[in-house]
Design an enzyme around this catalytic site. Sequence first.
Site, short mmCIF file in Angstrom:
data_model
loop_
_atom_site.label_atom_id
_atom_site.label_comp_id
_atom_site.label_asym_id
_atom_site.label_seq_id
_atom_site.Cartn_x
_atom_site.Cartn_y
_atom_site.Cartn_z
N ARG A 75 0.57 -0.98 0.00
CA ARG A 75 -0.01 -0.08 -0.35
C ARG A 75 0.39 1.15 0.33
O ARG A 75 1.78 1.50 0.92
CB ARG A 75 -0.97 0.05 1.27
CG ARG A 75 -1.86 1.06 1.55
CD ARG A 75 -2.66 1.26 2.57
NE ARG A 75 -3.58 2.21 2.61
CZ ARG A 75 -3.24 3.37 3.62
NH1 ARG A 75 -2.58 3.13 4.74
NH2 ARG A 75 -4.06 4.05 3.13
N HIS A 119 -3.27 10.99 1.06
CA HIS A 119 -3.02 10.72 2.12
C HIS A 119 -1.92 11.49 2.86
O HIS A 119 -1.03 12.27 2.55
CB HIS A 119 -1.68 9.45 1.69
CG HIS A 119 -1.16 9.18 3.32
ND1 HIS A 119 -1.40 7.63 3.67
CD2 HIS A 119 -0.60 9.65 4.88
CE1 HIS A 119 -1.09 7.33 5.53
NE2 HIS A 119 -0.29 8.75 5.46
N GLU A 165 -7.59 7.87 6.68
CA GLU A 165 -7.72 8.78 7.54
C GLU A 165 -8.18 10.24 7.45
O GLU A 165 -7.21 10.96 7.76
CB GLU A 165 -6.45 9.07 8.61
CG GLU A 165 -6.28 7.35 9.28
CD GLU A 165 -5.00 7.35 9.91
OE1 GLU A 165 -4.22 9.06 10.20
OE2 GLU A 165 -4.19 6.32 10.05
N ASN A 291 -7.31 1.73 10.30
CA ASN A 291 -6.38 1.42 10.39
C ASN A 291 -5.64 1.82 11.92
O ASN A 291 -7.16 1.99 12.19
CB ASN A 291 -5.26 3.52 10.16
CG ASN A 291 -4.93 3.18 9.18
OD1 ASN A 291 -4.55 2.17 7.97
ND2 ASN A 291 -4.29 4.54 8.27
N TYR A 293 -3.59 2.04 15.97
CA TYR A 293 -1.97 2.36 16.72
C TYR A 293 -2.07 1.99 18.19
O TYR A 293 -2.13 1.15 19.46
CB TYR A 293 -1.70 3.81 16.85
CG TYR A 293 -1.19 4.20 14.97
CD1 TYR A 293 -0.56 3.39 14.81
CD2 TYR A 293 -1.92 3.99 13.99
CE1 TYR A 293 -0.06 3.56 13.27
CE2 TYR A 293 -1.63 3.96 13.03
CZ TYR A 293 -0.95 3.53 12.39
OH TYR A 293 0.24 3.84 10.94
N GLU A 352 -3.26 0.21 7.90
CA GLU A 352 -2.19 0.46 9.26
C GLU A 352 -2.02 0.10 10.50
O GLU A 352 -2.54 0.08 10.85
CB GLU A 352 -2.20 1.69 9.02
CG GLU A 352 -1.49 3.07 7.75
CD GLU A 352 -1.75 4.31 8.30
OE1 GLU A 352 -0.81 4.86 9.16
OE2 GLU A 352 -1.54 4.69 7.01
C1 BGC Z 1 -0.37 7.54 8.87
C2 BGC Z 1 0.25 7.56 9.34
C3 BGC Z 1 1.71 7.42 9.76
C4 BGC Z 1 1.10 7.28 11.53
C5 BGC Z 1 2.02 6.93 12.79
C6 BGC Z 1 -1.56 7.15 10.28
O1 BGC Z 1 -2.33 8.14 11.56
O2 BGC Z 1 -1.43 7.35 8.20
O3 BGC Z 1 1.04 8.80 7.98
O4 BGC Z 1 3.11 8.16 10.02
O5 BGC Z 1 -0.12 7.07 11.68
O6 BGC Z 1 1.42 8.29 12.86
#
Ligand code: BGC
Length: 447
Positions: A75, A119, A165, A291, A293, A352
């Site tokens: 991607r 992006h 995002e 995505n 985190y 992601e």
């Molecule tokens: C984004 C990336 C970013 C990553 C880490 C995501 O929100 O798509 O571009 O580098 O988070 O912060």
Amino acid sequence: MPRFPADFAWGVATSAYQIEGAVDEDGRGESVWDTFCRKPGATRDGHTGDVAADHYHRWQEDAGLMAELGLTAYRFSIAWPRVQPDGKGPANAAGLDFYDRLTDALLASGITPVPTLYHWDLPQPLQDDGGGWLARDTAQRFADYAEIAAERLADRIPLWITLNEPFVVMAFGYGLGVHAPGEALLLGALPTAHHQLLGHGLAAAALRSAGARQVAITNNHSPAWPATDDPADVAAAQAYDILHNRLFADPVLLGSYPDLSAFGAGPGGPDCVADGDLAVISAPLDAYGVNYYAPTRLSALPGEPLPFRMEPIEGYPVTAFGWPVIPAGLTEVLTTMKDRYGGRLPPVCITENGCSADDEVSPDGTVDDQPRIRYLDGHIRAVHDAMTAGVDVRGYFIWTLMDNFEWSEGYHQRFGLVHVDFATQRRTPKASFAWYRDLIAAQRRTA
Ligand code: BGC
């Protein structure tokens, strides 16, 4: 590691502005990130993406690394300012040529290219003329660009992702001003949600008419956890959930806006919604990109335009960014999506997931990033848990292939499987690179 289906996609993700550099080559126009980075104090140490990981020149080496990983999919994002330097008008053939070459090289290595059209690198002229995503017209401009890109590449590329995002663009770019274009409008940023979603819908139709077989959107999702069980904190978490998760998923998957009354909007969503928009936005998709985190923990902040405050989440390991490492949050995101959207949710791809760490090349030339391996191992298992619970997940993309320009943090957060020395552009695969390569090989080995 549990076994994933044989056709599960194993990938990595990158984005144009974060890796390409070469900001004024081959006719590329200016993007809002070029402009933003030059504002004093906008990025840490004034870092810019002017050179980044120099991928524009080193793409063959990088494609070679991907082949070594044994990836089945990659991607990347297409830079709109390379394709349409002014954000409108005819295509810049030289800009498209870059992605054409990359596409062919990937296919020759058995890697399926998965482009994202946006992006975050909006052409600066669209910001100057109409206010960027504050303007409805930007949605149509985005669809025109999508058509140009697909006309060139859709003969070889099956799956296209429209936006990456849109929440971050609205919140950081137009709400808080910590990302480009640096507008701090707080709730005045709400129209950018609708215009991006409309851009997604118009682009999805344009992509299909130009030959794209599959279309998706990528949203980032974060479980919203109340800091306590006090009803005020529970309400704060619900409000945050609406703003971060549902504002961008409900219109796409249900064809309606969630209740935005806590943010001053009426029952039909932001004031700028016109008749027919939601039908465009909710046209069925072939995949939905998630995505992930970390979760977000919230307490109430009554009387403020944004009625919540983010609280730390204690008791977990943290990444170099200070983000808590909570793989179960990814399972929660996925099972919540299934419960919430049921049959309206298309197959999901984790587009992601990854972590930053203070990686250094040791004297023996290796980078031993065990915390990243633990992070990825835990999150891949968490995806499998969601699949066992009935969520249809078709792929997983690590953020990211190599260390890059981490937006307002500049080069300070390293997320890559490959270490980049930004002074020399030397690439050094980290321990996590070998770990992922072996994982993919083991998964692809027929039993
Ligand atoms: C984004 C990336 C970013 C990553 C880490 C995501 O929100 O798509 O571009 O580098 O988070 O912060």
